[in-house]
Design an enzyme around this catalytic site. Structure first.
Site, PDB file in Angstrom:
ATOM      1  N   HIS A  62      64.458  16.585 -18.965  1.00  0.00           N
ATOM      2  CA  HIS A  62      65.456  17.324 -18.186  1.00  0.00           C
ATOM      3  C   HIS A  62      64.839  17.774 -16.865  1.00  0.00           C
ATOM      4  O   HIS A  62      63.652  17.541 -16.609  1.00  0.00           O
ATOM      5  CB  HIS A  62      66.023  18.503 -18.984  1.00  0.00           C
ATOM      6  N   HIS A  64      64.188  20.697 -15.332  1.00  0.00           N
ATOM      7  CA  HIS A  64      63.415  21.909 -15.054  1.00  0.00           C
ATOM      8  C   HIS A  64      61.978  21.571 -14.650  1.00  0.00           C
ATOM      9  O   HIS A  64      61.348  20.666 -15.204  1.00  0.00           O
ATOM     10  CB  HIS A  64      63.445  22.843 -16.257  1.00  0.00           C
ATOM     11  N   ASP A  66      58.999  22.759 -15.022  1.00  0.00           N
ATOM     12  CA  ASP A  66      57.837  22.727 -15.912  1.00  0.00           C
ATOM     13  C   ASP A  66      57.783  21.442 -16.721  1.00  0.00           C
ATOM     14  O   ASP A  66      56.838  21.220 -17.474  1.00  0.00           O
ATOM     15  CB  ASP A  66      57.814  23.959 -16.828  1.00  0.00           C
ATOM     16  N   HIS A 139      70.813  22.827 -23.821  1.00  0.00           N
ATOM     17  CA  HIS A 139      69.962  23.700 -23.012  1.00  0.00           C
ATOM     18  C   HIS A 139      70.808  24.213 -21.853  1.00  0.00           C
ATOM     19  O   HIS A 139      72.009  23.933 -21.774  1.00  0.00           O
ATOM     20  CB  HIS A 139      68.738  22.916 -22.528  1.00  0.00           C
ATOM     21  N   ASP A 209      63.817  20.735 -24.062  1.00  0.00           N
ATOM     22  CA  ASP A 209      64.264  22.078 -24.424  1.00  0.00           C
ATOM     23  C   ASP A 209      65.599  22.001 -25.162  1.00  0.00           C
ATOM     24  O   ASP A 209      66.479  21.211 -24.805  1.00  0.00           O
ATOM     25  CB  ASP A 209      64.396  22.936 -23.170  1.00  0.00           C
TER      26      ASP A 209
END
Length: 319
Positions: A62, A64, A66, A139, A209
């Site tokens: 995904h 994000h 991190d 998520h 996530d």
């Protein structure tokens, strides 16, 4: 197959853990695959025997940061290492321009073909030994898990078929055993057609996530390994008042127990969980919460630790 964790922290790095990145290594050990590429992933690779030249594909769960901010740097280093083989990166479509523009803006030349494929359209990615499919997760942004399934593991000659077709024993069998195409009695024979797996294919799931483990029900039942985030424990959630699109150790453990997952690996731990036993909350709080609900082989992933899935079906830390 082996797993080597390059980053196991959620959101931000800590002194002991980098952000998300997991290497999936073929049973042969000759090639590997990267799931997620948080900032600093290439630095972690320097502490492992893995070579960027042997990297077959990158899978991003995904958008994000991190999970993807390390991608441009890793690609640049791959180019500077002399890699020439094409590299496929399966990632959210919205990140494609970000990757391309970052490389152009930084005047980065890649001496290999970079193939960016939208994860949203992925049905099945295949190499000679693995098939990779996706499962949709839940998520704050779209997120997926990647399901790695072996293809024809440890192939052996199908002697019954060879005998049934009257193919005479001899050197030709050795060529077929290598998967080569040979000529016999005026016909072309594809060696792969005469190979069969010597054991059932193993299935390893590496998730992005996710706050609804039950979404994995169809693919996780009987899976050999499930790698899933456990960002929080219930006690922390009760204090903070929310999971922010993440799972607790208890939620994942209950699901894995019900699904019959043989090996559960927890990762993506909140930076608040300490390795120092004198501080609280401690990482053992995550382990204890999971063990209260799961009776299989439980592992809390550690950065730079390699884990081997053995013939006995257990995932164990390698020396």
């Amino acid at each position: 197959m082996d797993l080597l964790f390059l980053g196991t922290s959620a959101g931000v790095p800590t002194k002991a853990r980098n952000v998300s990145a997991t290497a999936v290594i073929e049973a042969s050990g000759s090639h590997w695959y990267l799931v997620d590429c948080g900032e600093g992933t290439q630095h972690r690779l320097l502490h492992t025997p893995l070579s960027i030249r042997d990297l077959r594909a990158i899978f991003i769960t995904h958008v994000h940061g991190d999970h993807c901010f390390g991608l441009p740097g890793l690609l640049a280093s791959a180019g500077m290492s002399g890699r020439t083989q094409p590299l496929e990166v399966i990632l959210p479509a919205v990140l494609h321009d970000w990757v391309r523009q970052g490389l152009v803006a930084s005047d980065t030349f890649l001496p290999f073909e970079l193939r960016l494929l939208p994860v949203e359209e992925l049905i099945a990615w295949r190499s000679e030994t693995l098939q990779v499919t996706t499962v949709q997760l839940s998520h704050r942004v779209p997120s997926v898990g990647f399901v790695f399934t072996e293809i024809n593991p440890e192939p052996r000659l199908d002697i019954q078929r060879l005998d049934a077709e009257g193919i005479t024993r001899g050197p030709l069998w050795g060529e077929l055993a290598k998967g080569l195409t040979v000529t016999y009695d005026g016909q072309l024979l594809n060696g792969n057609d005469y190979l069969r797996p010597s054991r059932p294919p193993r299935r390893v799931i590496v998730c992005g996530d996710n706050d609804k483990p039950e979404l994995l029900a169809a693919v996780a039942r009987g899976a050999d390994v499930l790698v899933h985030e456990a960002t929080f424990t219930q006690a922390v959630v009760e204090r903070t008042g929310g999971t922010f699109g993440h799972s607790t150790a208890a939620e994942v453990a209950r699901f894995a127990e019900a699904a019959g997952v043989r090996n559960l690996v927890l990762t993506h731990f909140s930076a608040r969980y300490q390795n120092d036993p004198r501080r609280s909350p401690h990482i053992d709080n995550v382990r204890d919460e999971a063990l209260a609900h799961y009776s299989g082989q439980l592992t809390l992933a550690q950065d730079l630790q390699r884990y081997h899935l053995g013939r006995n079906g257990l995932l164990e830390a390698s020396a």
